[in-house]
Motif scaffolding. Structure first.
Motif, PDB file in Angstrom:
ATOM      1  N   GLU A  64      22.757 -40.311 -47.945  1.00 43.47           N
ATOM      2  CA  GLU A  64      22.524 -41.020 -46.687  1.00 43.47           C
ATOM      3  C   GLU A  64      21.625 -40.149 -45.821  1.00 43.47           C
ATOM      4  OE1 GLU A  64      24.949 -42.491 -42.720  1.00 43.47           O
ATOM      5  OE2 GLU A  64      26.069 -42.047 -44.547  1.00 43.47           O
ATOM      6  N   LEU A  65      20.459 -40.679 -45.482  1.00 41.54           N
ATOM      7  CA  LEU A  65      19.507 -39.974 -44.634  1.00 41.54           C
ATOM      8  C   LEU A  65      19.575 -40.547 -43.230  1.00 41.54           C
ATOM      9  CD1 LEU A  65      16.471 -39.981 -47.112  1.00 41.54           C
ATOM     10  CD2 LEU A  65      18.163 -38.164 -46.769  1.00 41.54           C
ATOM     11  N   LYS A  66      19.697 -39.690 -42.237  1.00 44.90           N
ATOM     12  CA  LYS A  66      19.789 -40.130 -40.850  1.00 44.90           C
ATOM     13  C   LYS A  66      18.527 -39.719 -40.109  1.00 44.90           C
ATOM     14  CE  LYS A  66      24.706 -39.290 -41.143  1.00 44.90           C
ATOM     15  NZ  LYS A  66      24.983 -38.172 -42.027  1.00 44.90           N
ATOM     16  N   GLY A  67      18.051 -40.615 -39.290  1.00 45.26           N
ATOM     17  CA  GLY A  67      16.859 -40.330 -38.501  1.00 45.26           C
ATOM     18  C   GLY A  67      15.976 -41.558 -38.427  1.00 45.26           C
ATOM     19  N   ASN A  68      14.955 -41.477 -37.617  1.00 45.64           N
ATOM     20  CA  ASN A  68      14.018 -42.582 -37.444  1.00 45.64           C
ATOM     21  C   ASN A  68      12.946 -42.483 -38.536  1.00 45.64           C
ATOM     22  OD1 ASN A  68      12.770 -44.803 -36.350  1.00 45.64           O
ATOM     23  ND2 ASN A  68      11.712 -43.644 -34.745  1.00 45.64           N
ATOM     24  N   LEU A  69      13.321 -42.874 -39.754  1.00 43.73           N
ATOM     25  CA  LEU A  69      12.431 -42.754 -40.913  1.00 43.73           C
ATOM     26  C   LEU A  69      11.811 -44.103 -41.238  1.00 43.73           C
ATOM     27  CD1 LEU A  69      14.892 -40.744 -43.198  1.00 43.73           C
ATOM     28  CD2 LEU A  69      13.125 -39.807 -41.715  1.00 43.73           C
ATOM     29  N   ASP A  70      10.508 -44.100 -41.532  1.00 40.64           N
ATOM     30  CA  ASP A  70       9.908 -45.337 -42.017  1.00 40.64           C
ATOM     31  C   ASP A  70      10.169 -45.441 -43.526  1.00 40.64           C
ATOM     32  OD1 ASP A  70       7.865 -43.879 -43.410  1.00 40.64           O
ATOM     33  OD2 ASP A  70       6.569 -43.925 -41.647  1.00 40.64           O
ATOM     34  N   ASP A  71       9.820 -46.571 -44.125  1.00 37.38           N
ATOM     35  CA  ASP A  71      10.098 -46.800 -45.548  1.00 37.38           C
ATOM     36  C   ASP A  71       9.454 -45.745 -46.435  1.00 37.38           C
ATOM     37  OD1 ASP A  71      11.681 -49.001 -45.084  1.00 37.38           O
ATOM     38  OD2 ASP A  71      10.082 -50.458 -45.481  1.00 37.38           O
ATOM     39  N   GLU A  72       8.229 -45.369 -46.129  1.00 36.00           N
ATOM     40  CA  GLU A  72       7.524 -44.376 -46.938  1.00 36.00           C
ATOM     41  C   GLU A  72       8.207 -43.009 -46.865  1.00 36.00           C
ATOM     42  OE1 GLU A  72       3.229 -42.173 -46.908  1.00 36.00           O
ATOM     43  OE2 GLU A  72       3.215 -44.349 -46.576  1.00 36.00           O
ATOM     44  N   GLN A  73       8.613 -42.596 -45.669  1.00 34.41           N
ATOM     45  CA  GLN A  73       9.306 -41.313 -45.504  1.00 34.41           C
ATOM     46  C   GLN A  73      10.641 -41.324 -46.249  1.00 34.41           C
ATOM     47  OE1 GLN A  73       9.324 -41.407 -41.224  1.00 34.41           O
ATOM     48  NE2 GLN A  73       7.689 -39.854 -41.085  1.00 34.41           N
ATOM     49  N   TYR A  74      11.375 -42.428 -46.126  1.00 37.00           N
ATOM     50  CA  TYR A  74      12.659 -42.552 -46.798  1.00 37.00           C
ATOM     51  C   TYR A  74      12.488 -42.442 -48.317  1.00 37.00           C
ATOM     52  CZ  TYR A  74      17.060 -44.477 -48.449  1.00 37.00           C
ATOM     53  OH  TYR A  74      18.248 -44.650 -49.107  1.00 37.00           O
ATOM     54  N   LYS A  75      11.553 -43.193 -48.870  1.00 30.85           N
ATOM     55  CA  LYS A  75      11.308 -43.164 -50.319  1.00 30.85           C
ATOM     56  C   LYS A  75      10.888 -41.771 -50.769  1.00 30.85           C
ATOM     57  CE  LYS A  75      10.073 -48.024 -50.734  1.00 30.85           C
ATOM     58  NZ  LYS A  75       8.975 -48.986 -50.896  1.00 30.85           N
ATOM     59  N   ARG A  76      10.060 -41.111 -49.996  1.00 27.01           N
ATOM     60  CA  ARG A  76       9.584 -39.778 -50.361  1.00 27.01           C
ATOM     61  C   ARG A  76      10.738 -38.775 -50.372  1.00 27.01           C
ATOM     62  NH1 ARG A  76       6.187 -37.414 -53.621  1.00 27.01           N
ATOM     63  NH2 ARG A  76       5.789 -35.324 -52.963  1.00 27.01           N
ATOM     64  N   LEU A  77      11.605 -38.836 -49.360  1.00 24.39           N
ATOM     65  CA  LEU A  77      12.739 -37.918 -49.305  1.00 24.39           C
ATOM     66  C   LEU A  77      13.715 -38.166 -50.452  1.00 24.39           C
ATOM     67  CD1 LEU A  77      13.439 -37.720 -45.465  1.00 24.39           C
ATOM     68  CD2 LEU A  77      12.268 -36.042 -46.920  1.00 24.39           C
ATOM     69  N   ARG A  82       8.975 -29.148 -43.397  1.00 19.26           N
ATOM     70  CA  ARG A  82       7.585 -28.767 -43.703  1.00 19.26           C
ATOM     71  C   ARG A  82       6.620 -29.913 -43.393  1.00 19.26           C
ATOM     72  NH1 ARG A  82       8.561 -26.792 -48.382  1.00 19.26           N
ATOM     73  NH2 ARG A  82       8.029 -28.586 -49.668  1.00 19.26           N
ATOM     74  N   LYS A  83       7.035 -31.152 -43.665  1.00 20.29           N
ATOM     75  CA  LYS A  83       6.168 -32.328 -43.448  1.00 20.29           C
ATOM     76  C   LYS A  83       6.389 -32.979 -42.083  1.00 20.29           C
ATOM     77  CE  LYS A  83       4.242 -32.144 -47.497  1.00 20.29           C
ATOM     78  NZ  LYS A  83       2.823 -31.933 -47.687  1.00 20.29           N
ATOM     79  N   GLN A  84       7.230 -32.371 -41.257  1.00 18.69           N
ATOM     80  CA  GLN A  84       7.543 -32.863 -39.907  1.00 18.69           C
ATOM     81  C   GLN A  84       8.040 -34.311 -39.936  1.00 18.69           C
ATOM     82  OE1 GLN A  84       3.942 -31.906 -37.675  1.00 18.69           O
ATOM     83  NE2 GLN A  84       4.680 -29.820 -37.356  1.00 18.69           N
ATOM     84  N   ILE A  85       8.924 -34.580 -40.862  1.00 18.24           N
ATOM     85  CA  ILE A  85       9.572 -35.899 -40.965  1.00 18.24           C
ATOM     86  C   ILE A  85      10.813 -35.848 -40.077  1.00 18.24           C
ATOM     87  CG2 ILE A  85      10.757 -37.481 -42.536  1.00 18.24           C
ATOM     88  CD1 ILE A  85       8.872 -36.449 -44.764  1.00 18.24           C
ATOM     89  N   PRO A  86      11.037 -36.884 -39.249  1.00 17.86           N
ATOM     90  CA  PRO A  86      12.135 -36.845 -38.277  1.00 17.86           C
ATOM     91  C   PRO A  86      13.524 -37.069 -38.899  1.00 17.86           C
ATOM     92  CG  PRO A  86      11.025 -38.956 -38.142  1.00 17.86           C
ATOM     93  CD  PRO A  86      10.243 -38.117 -39.132  1.00 17.86           C
ATOM     94  N   LEU A  87      13.899 -36.204 -39.814  1.00 21.12           N
ATOM     95  CA  LEU A  87      15.213 -36.281 -40.450  1.00 21.12           C
ATOM     96  C   LEU A  87      16.228 -35.594 -39.555  1.00 21.12           C
ATOM     97  CD1 LEU A  87      16.903 -36.956 -43.007  1.00 21.12           C
ATOM     98  CD2 LEU A  87      16.294 -34.677 -43.855  1.00 21.12           C
ATOM     99  N   GLU A  88      17.239 -36.347 -39.141  1.00 22.17           N
ATOM    100  CA  GLU A  88      18.252 -35.804 -38.238  1.00 22.17           C
ATOM    101  C   GLU A  88      19.477 -35.280 -38.975  1.00 22.17           C
ATOM    102  OE1 GLU A  88      19.064 -38.864 -35.387  1.00 22.17           O
ATOM    103  OE2 GLU A  88      16.988 -38.917 -34.686  1.00 22.17           O
ATOM    104  N   GLY A  89      19.759 -35.812 -40.150  1.00 22.11           N
ATOM    105  CA  GLY A  89      20.930 -35.363 -40.883  1.00 22.11           C
ATOM    106  C   GLY A  89      20.976 -35.965 -42.276  1.00 22.11           C
ATOM    107  N   ILE A  90      21.788 -35.359 -43.109  1.00 22.50           N
ATOM    108  CA  ILE A  90      21.948 -35.802 -44.490  1.00 22.50           C
ATOM    109  C   ILE A  90      23.433 -35.755 -44.821  1.00 22.50           C
ATOM    110  CG2 ILE A  90      21.350 -35.359 -46.915  1.00 22.50           C
ATOM    111  CD1 ILE A  90      19.111 -33.460 -45.768  1.00 22.50           C
TER     112      ILE A  90
END
Length: 134
Positions: free
Chosen positions: A98-111, A67-75
């Motif tokens: 474990e979150l996979k993808g090109n996530l910045d710190d803010e995206q990672y924390k939010r997920l 929904r937020k178009q975050i580049p999450l490739e896998g979990i």
């Protein structure tokens, strides 16, 4: 997430512990390992509990990322709980996400924050009342 009531039918016949679970047109088995008298043809109830939490967490995170178009490739989620005979109101479930993808710190924390918003996590971290009816 679906707004309809969730139901399941569980049947146990002369198969000792191998239990049939029907829900929404699907069938799975729960069982106990052979050393406890089961046939080991399905997950134990404790494993099903972890599977519910893990799958709900993964789906919730995926829905939010999409929904937020975050580049999450896998979990990948690894879960641990004590033996079933040790479970009580103080039981702790360990969940490693474990979150996979090109996530910045803010995206990672939010997920990671969103992971705790899944419905199964919410119900497991609040008092639950189970009413048996006949």
């Amino acid at each position: 997430m679906s707004k309809k009531q969730i139901t399941a039918v569980v049947e146990l016949d002369q198969s000792r512990f191998k239990t049939k679970i029907f829900a929404d047109g699907h069938l799975i088995y729960a069982d106990e390992p052979k050393e406890l008298g089961g046939t080991d043809e399905g997950m134990s109830p404790g494993a099903l509990l972890l599977a519910s939490l893990g799958s709900c967490t993964a789906i919730t995170v995926r829905m939010y990322a999409d929904r937020k178009q975050i580049p999450l490739e896998g979990i990948t989620i690894n879960l641990k709980i004590c033996a079933e005979d040790e479970m009580n109101k103080g039981t702790v479930i360990e969940r490693k996400i474990e979150l996979k993808g090109n996530l910045d710190d803010e995206q990672y924390k939010r997920l990671m924050f969103i992971a705790d918003k899944c419905p199964i996590h919410k119900i497991l971290t609040n008092p639950i009342e189970i009413i048996s009816v006949s």
